[in-house]
Design a protein around this motif. Structure first.
Motif, short mmCIF file in Angstrom:
data_model
loop_
_atom_site.label_atom_id
_atom_site.label_comp_id
_atom_site.label_asym_id
_atom_site.label_seq_id
_atom_site.Cartn_x
_atom_site.Cartn_y
_atom_site.Cartn_z
N ASP A 1 -6.86 -4.28 -7.92
CA ASP A 1 -7.85 -5.01 -8.69
C ASP A 1 -7.48 -5.00 -10.17
O ASP A 1 -7.56 -6.02 -10.86
CB ASP A 1 -9.23 -4.40 -8.46
N ARG B 1 -6.96 0.16 -3.81
CA ARG B 1 -7.78 -1.04 -4.04
C ARG B 1 -8.10 -1.18 -5.52
O ARG B 1 -8.01 -2.27 -6.09
CB ARG B 1 -9.06 -0.94 -3.21
N GLU B 2 -8.41 -0.05 -6.13
CA GLU B 2 -8.72 -0.03 -7.56
C GLU B 2 -7.53 -0.56 -8.37
O GLU B 2 -7.68 -1.37 -9.27
CB GLU B 2 -8.97 1.44 -7.92
N GLU C 1 0.83 -1.21 0.00
CA GLU C 1 0.00 0.00 0.00
C GLU C 1 0.86 1.26 0.00
O GLU C 1 0.63 2.17 -0.80
CB GLU C 1 -0.93 0.01 1.21
N SER D 1 -7.35 -7.66 -2.81
CA SER D 1 -7.36 -6.32 -2.22
C SER D 1 -6.68 -6.30 -0.86
O SER D 1 -6.30 -5.25 -0.37
CB SER D 1 -8.80 -5.81 -2.08
N ASP D 2 -6.45 -7.49 -0.25
CA ASP D 2 -5.75 -7.48 1.04
C ASP D 2 -4.23 -7.45 0.86
O ASP D 2 -3.48 -7.46 1.82
CB ASP D 2 -6.15 -8.69 1.89
#
Lengths: 311, 271, 587
Positions: B130, B126-127, B106, B136-137
């Motif tokens: 994906d 997250r986008e 992140e 997403s984790d």
């Protein structure tokens, strides 16, 4: 070759900076120096007179220039106290220190290579011994080792003379005996440092691809080790030894004091306590010259070992 | 014809050496259209990586120019260069060295957003995850917990973060296994379709380059030997060097490869 | 677009703990950290702990033996109570250490950071100064300082800080230079980060741990020098310090030998605490995931343990018509937590005379391990858990002497990275001639003749000249030809080639593959070719084994593998490989 000139220039730069800094500090502290030469009870007038007599009142650059000019002609000045020539005093002291340091260096080279190579190649207990030795060698300062040796071998068991020095031309056996403990005291720390470095240089080389290829080519393991691995580990080993030489010159100061050896470290220390600045400057200069010579030799050695610098 | 996104004119890149300079790139010209993929192929020493680094402002331009949407971007100040971060991005060869091992995924993805003063933060992360096909984790984990292919996906996500119009991809699949390489190449194509980003795709492998490129430039010792439509360069190479490169790449089929080998050996004998 | 999620393997998240917690969890770390905390407490509480005030002397206590009433550790040569003076002295020691470490870290680390990050003029100048300072024995400078300024502990320790600052400089600079080459720094630039931010976020992180570890060693050195300088009389004789206590006790060593023991112990143990804490810190902060190297005995016990788990393996016979047979080969590595991680799970393999056999797989499939095991040149950490390598029916694995006799003579090796596989210290000719003479009895001129011809054969145009060159003077392609020449010179029956063309450009690869094929045909050489490239396999091999995760998934003739692969993994490999293949060329 250019690297040799570089290191030569560097050493000259060091000599100039260090000696000039000493002069500057001395210039700023002229009354203090005069006072410590004369003693605490000296009157302000006699201090002023002493300053004039020692020439500490002249401008900094003039003082410095005179000293440099003297050095170039081989005149390092005279002691503030005895008026003894500094160069003469040093010529008596330097051989003692050099004997101590070079003897230790030679033994360090032999023991470190043996221990370092065996530790890297055999592993096992000898490797653990070298690793422990390295921890202890870094942790216990040379003067403490020296005191422990005096405590055990001179005071408790009375095997060696605790202090004093006998010149070799007077009695060879006693000369040798008087050096056993001082050399041992310096040796332990030096071997600890160099052996670990040789060990890691060897391990580094043993992991190289070309060593695997040499083995795969069917060359005897001992030949791979002694002809190729050792040859490639020689340059880092030499560098470690040259750094050790510098460390030994520093360590000798302590050792000479413990064993009352009349070397230049002891001279420098004793002169510093009484602010005999010309003597101290003389020893600093000789030390730097010795370091310079060591570095030059090491640089030449490393250059000879490295084919990239030859072509 | 749309105006070019990126334009290189007589580009010269050199590095200081003992007593002077060595020019690694010696007069390279090409344009890149929006949404296009230009493949750059060459062997070691061809200068393909250096061109990419010059476009990114990481190699010194000694002659000629690089412009982006008509604006000169070679030899600009660091501050001006920073303002280009939203337009020109990069994916590097080694997915191990290109991600800071001490940062979570992140924080790696947020870094360019923060530098550009974008606030959308976590939602955008997250986008991005994906978009490159990572769960997403993944954001709270560290790069070392991922395989080479997954790391390269993280690097691609980072490049996409600021929605750039060009991504310089420097050998992005050469450190990956063959099967991973195929999926990562597919990801590059999918992303281009979705976002309209243009690629400069650098590789030593003519096969990989032809798989993804619209046009291909063939480099040899700092100069372009041949540039043209991908199909033309690979099927009907005009320059003999391209032909050599082409014939040297072995085929995963013993019979076809035998034929290609004979063709190559014949060419070598004739040349 | 999330369709690729399937490729993401679940990985357990790695736990992270604070450095302090990890340090406390380590037994050594706990011991030495507690010792140092205790020392600081002693220094702070000196007025309560000491039996006498700093400057109290007692003539009766002069050289008093230990355990004299009122003087638990005895007295020194000037009548000071040794116990009290050592307690008071801890203050000076700690202050000295703090001065040394803060001065040297501030100067050295900052200049190292700037020099490493910006390079240029500053680096040249700073390195010059640093080398200059490093080339001086620090004690000698401290003596000179004392001569002109008299006793002044803060100044002396400050100067010592400057003297050791180059060690920080060198450390930090070299790390920063390495980090600066990392691609994540380039990526940060491209992401638009300013220099300040790059240094703050990426560079500082990388130098933090090494600086902490190094500081521990510098503090150890600081104690050594502070006590040493006081010991030789260059301290303030009135101030309490460990060094002056040692000096006074030493002067009275014949009257009270035990007086020297206490200060010596205290100095040594405190330095040891810093050194060992540094070692623990470096274990904790720079834990490497390297496999463990085992002694012969540990090795046998691990292998026996693993054999007990696997159970009895049927003794396998070598195949009759094969020159080389591998049976039931299992290779493993010991992980840091003492488990054996098996990377090759019992494979069987046969090679016929003159056959070129491709061993294909992706990274981590264990293919190179098999190649190394065949030659007995596995890394030192590797464990051959079980299995045999039969050469003409004789088990090489069982008898190290037979393995040595075969290696380089019957079985030769071609490595992957040509440049790192030649010894940089010898000319090409020297290492080739020497290598050949070591395995085939012949004179050096004879060897030279053979090798000159062979170098010519492997495609080196001017062999006389190349023989005189050092490895760094030749290109990668040429180095690989030299290595091939070295492998073939001993006239082996088998060559094990580990990715022999992976490091080469594609045009050079094609030529080297041609060379290997021709040499195999001319000399009837059998070859194990380890590669990840199916194109290389199709070009060169007669038979193929496909590997995955340490197992053989498929083994067949080359045409069968490519025409009708039976295992789904082979099918997948072929599909991916062909997806990036070039179409036919129109000639």
């Amino acid at each position: 070759m250019s690297s040799l000139i570089k290191s030569l220039l560097r050493s000259i730069g060091v000599v100039l900076v260090v000696t000039f800094a000493t002069f500057a500090l001395m210039y700023g502290n002229a009354p203090g120096i005069a006072q410590s030469v004369l003693g605490l009870s000296a009157s302000p007038e006699s201090i002023q007179q002493k300053i004039m007599q020692l020439g500490l009142d002249r401008p900094l650059l003039v003082q410095y220039w005179n000293w440099i000019a003297g050095v170039v002609t081989g005149d390092l000045g005279r002691s503030y106290y005895t008026s003894e020539s500094v160069s003469k005093a040093l010529s008596n002291r330097v051989p003692v220190t050099l004997t101590l340091v070079l003897m230790t260096l030679g033994l360090t080279a032999i023991f470190s290579v043996l221990l370092g190579v065996f530790a890297a190649v055999k592993g096992g207990w000898i490797d653990r011994v070298v690793q422990w030795l390295s921890v202890l060698g870094t942790a216990v300062p040379g003067y403490v080792i020296a005191i422990v040796l005096v405590f055990a071998f001179a005071v408790m068991w009375r095997l060696f003379p605790a202090t004093g020095y006998v010149p070799p031309h007077r009695n060879l056996t006693q000369w040798f005996m008087s050096l056993v403990l001082p050399v041992s005291a310096l040796l332990i720390g030096a071997v600890a440092g160099v052996a670990t470095q040789i060990r890691s240089a060897m391990l580094d080389m043993l992991d190289r691809d070309f060593v695997r290829t040499l083995r795969a080519r069917g060359i005897d393991e001992r030949l791979v080790l002694f002809r190729h691995v050792l040859r490639n580990a020689a340059a880092p080993g030499l560098t470690a030894l040259s750094l050790t030489m510098i460390a030994l010159l520093g360590g000798a100061v302590f050792i000479e004091l413990v064993f009352a050896l009349p070397g230049m470290g002891q001279l420098a220390n004793a002169s510093a306590q009484i602010s005999d600045v010309p003597m101290v400057m003389g020893t600093v200069l000789v030390t730097i010259v010795l370091v310079l010579a060591t570095n030059l030799l090491a640089d030449i050695g490393v250059a000879l070992l490295n084919p990239k610098s030859r072509s | 014809m749309t105006p070019p996104l990126l334009s290189l004119k007589d580009l010269v890149v050199g590095f200081p050496t003992r007593g002077g300079h060595t020019n690694v790139i010696r007069g390279v010209n090409f344009d890149l259209a929006p949404g296009e993929t230009l493949g750059m192929v060459g062997e070691s020493g061809s200068g393909k990586t250096t061109i990419g680094r010059a476009i990114l402002g990481l190699a010194p331009v000694r002659g000629g120019s690089i412009s982006f949407r008509g604006r000169l971007i070679s030899n600009i100040s660091r501050a001006e260069r920073r303002s280009l971060a939203g337009d020109i991005q990069a994916v590097f060869q080694d997915p191990y060295s290109s991600l800071n091992p001490a940062m979570t995924v992140e924080s790696i993805l947020v870094e360019p957003l923060a530098a550009a003063g974008v606030e959308e933060g976590t939602a955008r992360v997250r986008e991005l995850l994906d978009a490159v096909g990572l769960p997403s984790d993944a954001g709270s984990r560290y790069p070392r917990e991922f395989s080479g292919g997954q790391r390269q996906r993280i690097a691609i996500a980072r490049a996409l973060a600021l929605r750039p119009s060009v991504i310089v991809c420097d050998e992005p699949t050469s450190a990956l296994d063959v099967s991973t390489q195929a999926t990562v190449l597919k990801l590059f194509r999918d992303l281009q379709q979705a976002t309209g980003v243009a690629y400069i795709f650098i590789s030593h492998d003519l096969g990989v380059v032809s798989n993804i490129s619209d046009r291909i430039a063939v480099l040899y010792q700092g100069e372009i030997m041949e540039i043209g439509e991908a199909a033309q360069v690979t099927a009907e190479p005009r320059h003999p060097y391209t032909k050599r490169l082409q014939l040297a790449a072995p085929l995963a089929d013993p019979r076809k490869q035998r034929a290609r080998r004979l063709q190559r050996q014949a060419l070598a004998k004739a040349g | 677009m999330a369709a690729h999620s399937a490729t993401v393997a679940p990985v357990a998240p790695i736990r992270r703990e604070s450095t302090l917690l990890q340090l406390l969890r380590n037994r050594q770390g706990l011991i030495w950290l507690s010792y140092l905390v205790l020392l600081v407490a002693v220094a702070l509480l000196a007025p309560t702990l000491a039996l006498y005030d700093v400057n109290v002397t007692d003539l009766a206590a002069t050289n008093a033996k230990p355990f004299t009433p009122g003087h638990p550790l005895g007295g020194d040569g000037a009548g000071y109570d040794i116990y009290s003076r050592l307690i008071w002295g801890s203050r000076q020691t700690l202050i000295a250490v703090l001065i040394v470490v803060s001065v040297s870290a501030a100067i050295g680390a900052t200049s190292g950071l700037v020099a490493g990050f910006y390079r240029g003029i500053f680096e040249t100048a700073a390195s010059f100064v640093s080398d200059a300072i490093m080339s001086l024995p620090g004690v000698v400078l401290l003596i000179a300082l004392y001569a002109v300024t008299g006793p002044n502990l803060p100044a002396a320790m400050g100067v010592f800080g400057v003297i050791v600052a180059p060690t920080y400089y060198r450390l930090v600079r070299s790390i920063v230079i390495t980090v600066r080459k990392e691609l994540y720094i380039d990526a940060a630039r491209v992401s638009g980060l300013s220099d300040l931010r790059i240094v703050g976020r990426h560079v500082l992180w990388a130098v933090r741990a090494p600086i902490i570890i190094h500081s521990s060693f510098i503090m150890a050195a600081g104690i050594g020098i502070e006590s040493g300088v006081s010991f030789i009389g260059l301290g303030n004789p009135a101030a309490a310090s460990w060094g002056t206590t040692l000096q006074r006790s030493f002067n009275g060593i014949y009257n009270n030998p035990w007086g020297v023991v206490w200060p010596s112990l205290l100095i040594s143990i405190t330095i040891l605490a810093f050194v060992l804490l540094g070692n623990v810190l470096s274990d904790v902060l720079q834990s490497s995931s390297r496999n463990k190297v085992l002694s012969a005995r540990q090795r046998r016990s691990v292998i026996a343990r693993s054999a007990a788990v696997i159970g009895e393996v049927a003794t396998a016979e070598p195949s009759k018509d094969s020159i080389l047979s591998i049976r039931g080969l299992r290779i493993g590595y010991l992980t840091p937590d003492g488990e054996v991680r098996e990377v090759v799970h019992g494979v069987d393999f046969d090679l016929r005379r003159g056959e070129i056999h491709g061993l294909v797989g992706e990274s981590g499939s264990g293919k190179s391990q098999i190649a190394f095991a065949t030659l007995g040149i596995l890394p030192r950490e590797a464990l051959v858990l079980d299995g045999s390598v039969f050469l003409n029916g004789e088990d090489l694995m069982a008898d190290p002497r037979k393995m040595r006799a075969a290696r380089g003579r019957r079985i030769a090796y071609i490595p992957q990275e040509p440049m790192s596989n030649l010894d940089p210290s010898f000319t090409v000719g020297a290492q080739l001639i020497y290598g050949l003479c070591a395995v085939r009895p012949m004179s050096r001129p004879e060897a030279r003749e053979i090798l000159l011809a062979l170098l010519q054969r492997v495609g080196i145009k001017d062999p006389e000249r190349v023989m005189k060159m050092y490895p760094h003077e030749i290109s990668g392609g040429m180095a690989q030809r030299v290595l091939i020449c070295g492998a073939v010179a001993s006239e082996p029956d088998i060559i094990v080639a580990d990715e022999p063309t992976t490091a080469l450009d594609v045009t050079v690869q094609a030529e080297v593959l041609d060379l290997l094929r021709e040499l195999s045909e001319e000399r009837g050489l059998a070859m194990i070719l380890v590669t990840h490239n199916l194109g290389v396999v199709a070009d060169l091999c007669h038979t193929v084994t496909v590997m995955k995760d340490g197992r053989f998934v498929e083994n067949a003739g080359v045409e069968q593998i490519f025409d009708s692969p039976s295992d789904p993994y082979t099918v997948e490999l072929l599909r991916s490989s062909r997806s990036v293949e070039l179409m036919e060329i129109a000639s």
